[in-house]
Scaffold this active site. Structure first.
Site, mmCIF file in Angstrom:
data_model
loop_
_atom_site.group_PDB
_atom_site.id
_atom_site.type_symbol
_atom_site.label_atom_id
_atom_site.label_comp_id
_atom_site.label_asym_id
_atom_site.label_seq_id
_atom_site.Cartn_x
_atom_site.Cartn_y
_atom_site.Cartn_z
ATOM 1 N N GLU A 240 -125.969 -17.797 -28.273
ATOM 2 C CA GLU A 240 -126.658 -17.515 -29.543
ATOM 3 C C GLU A 240 -126.410 -18.639 -30.567
ATOM 4 O OE1 GLU A 240 -128.633 -14.856 -30.764
ATOM 5 O OE2 GLU A 240 -128.790 -14.000 -28.749
ATOM 6 N N ASP B 244 -134.260 -7.035 -26.302
ATOM 7 C CA ASP B 244 -132.897 -7.508 -26.044
ATOM 8 C C ASP B 244 -132.137 -7.514 -27.372
ATOM 9 O OD1 ASP B 244 -130.745 -8.664 -24.453
ATOM 10 O OD2 ASP B 244 -131.105 -10.510 -25.551
ATOM 11 N N SER B 245 -130.802 -7.611 -27.275
ATOM 12 C CA SER B 245 -130.012 -7.710 -28.493
ATOM 13 C C SER B 245 -130.307 -9.022 -29.232
ATOM 14 C CB SER B 245 -128.519 -7.637 -28.138
ATOM 15 O OG SER B 245 -128.205 -8.657 -27.206
ATOM 16 N N HIS C 122 -128.867 -13.240 -21.136
ATOM 17 C CA HIS C 122 -128.536 -14.494 -21.821
ATOM 18 C C HIS C 122 -128.109 -15.595 -20.846
ATOM 19 C CE1 HIS C 122 -128.341 -12.177 -25.600
ATOM 20 N NE2 HIS C 122 -128.250 -13.321 -26.240
ATOM 21 N N CYS D 104 -126.492 -10.459 -17.133
ATOM 22 C CA CYS D 104 -126.749 -10.505 -18.574
ATOM 23 C C CYS D 104 -127.887 -11.501 -18.747
ATOM 24 C CB CYS D 104 -125.507 -10.983 -19.328
ATOM 25 S SG CYS D 104 -125.832 -11.345 -21.074
ATOM 26 N N CYS E 253 -132.250 -6.422 -21.118
ATOM 27 C CA CYS E 253 -130.853 -6.459 -21.540
ATOM 28 C C CYS E 253 -130.079 -5.583 -20.572
ATOM 29 C CB CYS E 253 -130.747 -5.914 -22.965
ATOM 30 S SG CYS E 253 -129.059 -5.772 -23.565
HETATM 31 N N1 DGL Z 1 -128.718 -10.047 -22.982
HETATM 32 C C1 DGL Z 1 -127.823 -8.919 -23.068
HETATM 33 C C2 DGL Z 1 -127.507 -8.414 -21.653
HETATM 34 O O1 DGL Z 1 -128.272 -8.653 -20.732
HETATM 35 C C3 DGL Z 1 -126.750 -9.354 -23.972
HETATM 36 C C4 DGL Z 1 -125.714 -8.461 -24.293
HETATM 37 C C5 DGL Z 1 -125.026 -8.533 -25.612
HETATM 38 O O2 DGL Z 1 -125.690 -8.443 -26.636
HETATM 39 O O3 DGL Z 1 -123.798 -8.564 -25.566
HETATM 40 O O4 DGL Z 1 -126.541 -7.721 -21.419
#
Ligand code: DGL
Length: 273
Positions: A159, A14-15, A193, A191, A77
């Site tokens: 975050e 993931d990011s 997150h 998402c 992600c």
């Molecule tokens: N968790 C990522 C997703 O599911 C986050 C995206 C991001 O970094 O903007 O899209």
């Protein structure tokens, strides 16, 4: 310090922190595998970037995870899944790693959602603009109505450790209002997150709207996949190893990650992608 790394691991990418909401369920449902988690904390969030940039970042992450011995990577992600997965599967893997696999999160969630006719999706700008959920859901249920809204400020707030705060809840209400007005019956958190906000989102949406936990759906789907592809990664008799790689300073990730997972993150390392 990293120890006991094996050559047949499952990579989870993931990011940033979001993939932990998937990893948590993988550790519960599929404990005997070795997991390598990669969070691109130097470049989070991805969701406001162009497809080309998101593809490049994701490809660099795959290069790293495969160089560490992963046989299978879960793009935990939605942004990477909607912007990069197809090209990675059609161009990158056949050319560089024909015996490895990359799976995304959108198909299992779309399969779940498509049982309903009145669906809402929230996600990052890139994911919502791609219409990936609409396309996948309509393939399975052409009658379905899908309304979506992007919620670009949620990832930075999560975050920052601001899940549950007044400011996050105010914004959530604003992002969810157009979906509530449409009286959707199922809301997909597009998402990873956003599962940090699952309780608040369920409360705001009320009892008439189902809000599944995406990590649970993805873990069930991976369980079935591994039954069919039982030679891809090896399972141990007891829980496997867990390693965490981050592309920038770890403090926030580790503090929030430990709180979310309910366990210590001590096998971590900073790497450059
Ligand atoms: N968790 C990522 C997703 O599911 C986050 C995206 C991001 O970094 O903007 O899209």
């Amino acid at each position: 310090m990293l120890k006991n790394k094996t050559k047949s691991s499952i990579g989870v990418f993931d990011s940033g922190l979001g993939g932990l909401t998937v990893l948590k369920h993988l550790l519960e449902k599929l404990p005997p595998y070795d997991y390598l988690y990669l969070g691109d904390t130097a470049r989070v969030p991805y969701g406001g970037h162009s497809q080309e940039v998101i593809y490049r970042y994701t490809k660099e992450a795959m290069d790293f995870l495969f160089s560490q011995g992963c046989r299978l990577v879960i793009l935990a992600c939605n942004t990477a899944s909607s912007q990069a997965l197809r090209r990675l599967q059609q161009e990158y893997l056949p050319e560089k790693y024909p015996d490895r696999r990359i799976l995304g999160v959108i198909i299992p969630l779309a399969e779940y959602a498509s049982k309903s006719n009145n669906i809402g999706v929230i996600g990052t700008r890139a994911t919502i603009a791609s219409k990936a959920y609409e396309h996948e859901i309509k393939k399975l249920n052409p009658q379905a109505s899908v309304v979506s809204n992007s919620a670009p400020l949620l990832v930075p707030l999560i975050e920052e450790g601001l899940a549950g705060s007044d400011v996050t809840n105010k914004l959530l209400k604003k992002y969810l209002r157009p979906l509530k007005i449409k009286k959707i019956k199922t809301l997909i958190l597009g998402c990873t997150h956003y599962s940090f906000l699952l309780k608040d989102i369920r409360r705001i949406m009320g009892n008439n709207c189902r809000v599944p936990d995406p990590g649970e759906i993805v873990a069930n789907s991976l369980k079935n996949y591994l039954i069919k592809h039982n030679n891809l990664v090896s399972a141990h008799k007891k829980p496997g190893s867990r390693h965490f790689y981050l592309s920038d300073k770890p403090e926030n990730f580790i503090k929030l990650g430990e709180r979310f997972l309910g366990q210590k993150i001590d096998n971590w390392k900073i790497i450059s992608l």
